[in-house]
Each structure stands twice: as C-alpha cells, then as structure tokens.
Design a protein around this motif. Structure first.
Motif, short mmCIF file in Angstrom:
data_model
loop_
_atom_site.label_atom_id
_atom_site.label_comp_id
_atom_site.label_asym_id
_atom_site.label_seq_id
_atom_site.Cartn_x
_atom_site.Cartn_y
_atom_site.Cartn_z
N ARG A 158 3.75 62.89 63.74
CA ARG A 158 2.39 62.90 63.48
C ARG A 158 1.28 62.70 64.71
O ARG A 158 0.34 63.69 64.44
CB ARG A 158 1.51 62.06 62.07
N ASP A 159 1.23 61.80 65.03
CA ASP A 159 0.57 61.36 66.25
C ASP A 159 1.13 62.23 67.69
O ASP A 159 -0.21 62.28 68.01
CB ASP A 159 1.15 60.05 66.79
N ASP A 189 -0.48 66.13 65.92
CA ASP A 189 -2.03 65.69 65.95
C ASP A 189 -2.85 65.79 67.33
O ASP A 189 -3.28 66.28 68.01
CB ASP A 189 -2.33 64.45 65.17
N SER A 248 -4.72 68.70 68.74
CA SER A 248 -5.97 68.10 69.39
C SER A 248 -6.45 69.32 70.44
O SER A 248 -8.06 69.24 70.98
CB SER A 248 -6.12 67.05 69.00
N ALA A 284 -5.46 73.28 63.55
CA ALA A 284 -5.59 72.03 62.60
C ALA A 284 -3.83 72.67 61.95
O ALA A 284 -3.74 73.38 61.04
CB ALA A 284 -6.75 72.60 61.34
N TYR A 328 0.25 69.45 56.40
CA TYR A 328 1.76 68.43 56.54
C TYR A 328 1.70 68.76 54.92
O TYR A 328 0.93 68.16 54.53
CB TYR A 328 1.33 67.17 57.30
#
Length: 271
Positions: free
Chosen positions: A70-71, A74, A78, A83, A86
């Motif tokens: 996820r990190d 994302d 960004s 955008a 999930y």
C-alpha cells in the motif's frame, strides 16, 4: 431628439454597459476558479488479495488495505496524480474479476507464472518486481532438517500453489491441506496435524509472533524446497501506467529500500 427618445437611448446604453460588465466579471471569476483548483485525480481500481499477508500486504477488520505494498502504490499514485481504489477479494474471485470479467484496472500482487491456465491468450502487462521475498516450509523446530521423503502433508491457502512441491503433490507422495487463512494453517502445524505450511517466511514469522503469540513456534527450514517469490503489478487495460510504475520503481529505489526496512521485509528468511 425628443426627451422620450433621449431617455430610451440612455436606458439602452446602460443596459449594454451592465451586460458587458457582468460578462467581464464572470470571465475573471471563472479564470480565477480555474487557476485556483487542480484537476481531479484520475481514478483506478486495484484488485488485491483479501488475505492477512502482513507485512507485505493485508486487509484489516475495516476492509482497509495496508502494509508495504500500500505504501509503495500510494507513493507512485501521489507522484503521478492518480487515485487508487483498492478492492479486496478472495484469491479465486480476484482472478475471475481481473482476468475473466475484466472489471478491475490492475491486480497486485501478480506474476506471469501464477494460474497460467487463466492467462492463456491474454495480453497482460507486468511491472518490474516490486518486492522479492522467500517462500518456504514452516515446520516445528524438532522437525527442521527432515528430508522431503519424510514429509507427508503440506498446508497452503486456497488459490495458492506450492510450486517447489508440485511433483511430490502430483505423485500423491504429499497430501495438500488448504484453508482460507494462513493463521489457521499455522495452528494446525503447531499442533503437529500437518507437517509443513508453505508460505512467505516474513508473513509466517509476523503471524506467529503477533497474532498467535508463539514466536519461534514454527521455523523456516531451508533444507526443504523453497523459492523466491516476485511480486509485480499487472494490467490488461493500462500498459502505459504499468510502465510508469516500473520507471517509478527504478527511480525511487531508495524509497522502496526504506519501506522494506520499515516493514522488516527479508529479515525473517535468514536461517
């Protein structure tokens, strides 16, 4: 010119002037609004596994996707002004939604060798490797070093394939037990009901320590078949975005390394 005509002319001029002024003001306001507001991000859906696979990735009780993946995703989104939404799904349902129904923009994690029967004839695009980790046999400490010929049962989650054991499974030398979660399979192995749980070593050690409160209750056995597992982002519909993601991974190697350290990915696999 009569008084009446002069008043009509004045009223006409005033009306024209008011119209021009209002139009000018509206144009300035519109330009200011346009300049002051950014374009909305382009939205994509990412199909992910509804599975406890922390620290690599997981879905919590509130159905939120978390962890290392996820990190990374994302951070990429960004930078690009995207955008990501999930969409957690059971593994088999995830394959159906992504490869057959084609209702998802991307799948993570993915690999060309996973479920090859479903990929035949499809033109998928894959990113560079996001993370490569160790998958292998988690066994009771007293069983470490036991030869493969003495392994009679292996556990894995429904939808996963323990590739290094494929020949022994096909020949019926090893029986496969499947479950919906790895923590349940680890409990069976702790009770000595199955010989081996085949899974990611980092995930196994996290679950044993944090969820089952039995750190070291099972350990990785490097003497048994094991393999590196490469996780990638894939798509059928947006190869240009996957290429951008590969460039991001190359460009931001320092960031990815820091995230691996944050989540201690790779530490647990060391014998």
């Amino acid at each position: 010119m009569t008084i009446k005509l002069r008043w009509q002319a004045r009223l006409l001029c005033a009306a024209v002037l008011a119209t021009v002024t209002a139009a000018s003001a509206a144009g300035v306001a519109g330009a200011t609004l346009s300049a002051g507001s950014a374009a909305p991000p382009k939205r994509f859906t990412v199909g992910v596994e509804n599975l406890q696979y922390y620290p690599l990735h997981t879905v919590d009780g509130a159905n939120r996707y978390r962890g290392f993946a996820r990190d990374v995703l994302d951070a990429f989104a960004s930078q690009q002004g995207y955008a990501f939404e999930y969409v957690p799904l059971p593994i088999n349902r995830l394959y159906t939604r992504f490869l057959k129904e084609r209702t998802l923009d991307f799948k993570y994690p993915d690999h060309p060798k996973w479920r090859e029967d479903l990929r035949h004839g499809l033109k998928l695009s894959y990113s560079n490797v996001v993370v490569s980790t160790e998958e292998g046999a988690m066994v009771l400490p007293r069983h470490r070093g036991r030869p493969l010929s003495e392994v009679r049962s292996i556990g894995t989650v429904l939808g996963f394939t323990p590739w290094p054991y494929r020949q022994a499974i096909d020949s019926k030398a090893i029986a496969v037990s499947t479950g919906n979660s790895f923590d349940g399979l680890l409990r069976h192995a702790l009770a000595d009901h199955i010989d081996v749980v085949y899974m990611n070593v980092d995930v196994a050690n996290y679950l044993l320590a944090e969820e089952l409160k039995t750190p070291g209750g099972l350990i990785f056995d490097p003497a048994l078949p094991h393999a590196r597992s490469d996780f990638r982002l894939s798509t059928l519909q947006h190869p240009e975005v996957v290429e951008q993601f590969s460039q991001f991974l190359q460009r931001e190697q320092g960031l990815v390394h820091k995230l691996r350290q944050k989540y201690r990915i790779g530490d647990a696999a060391r014998p």
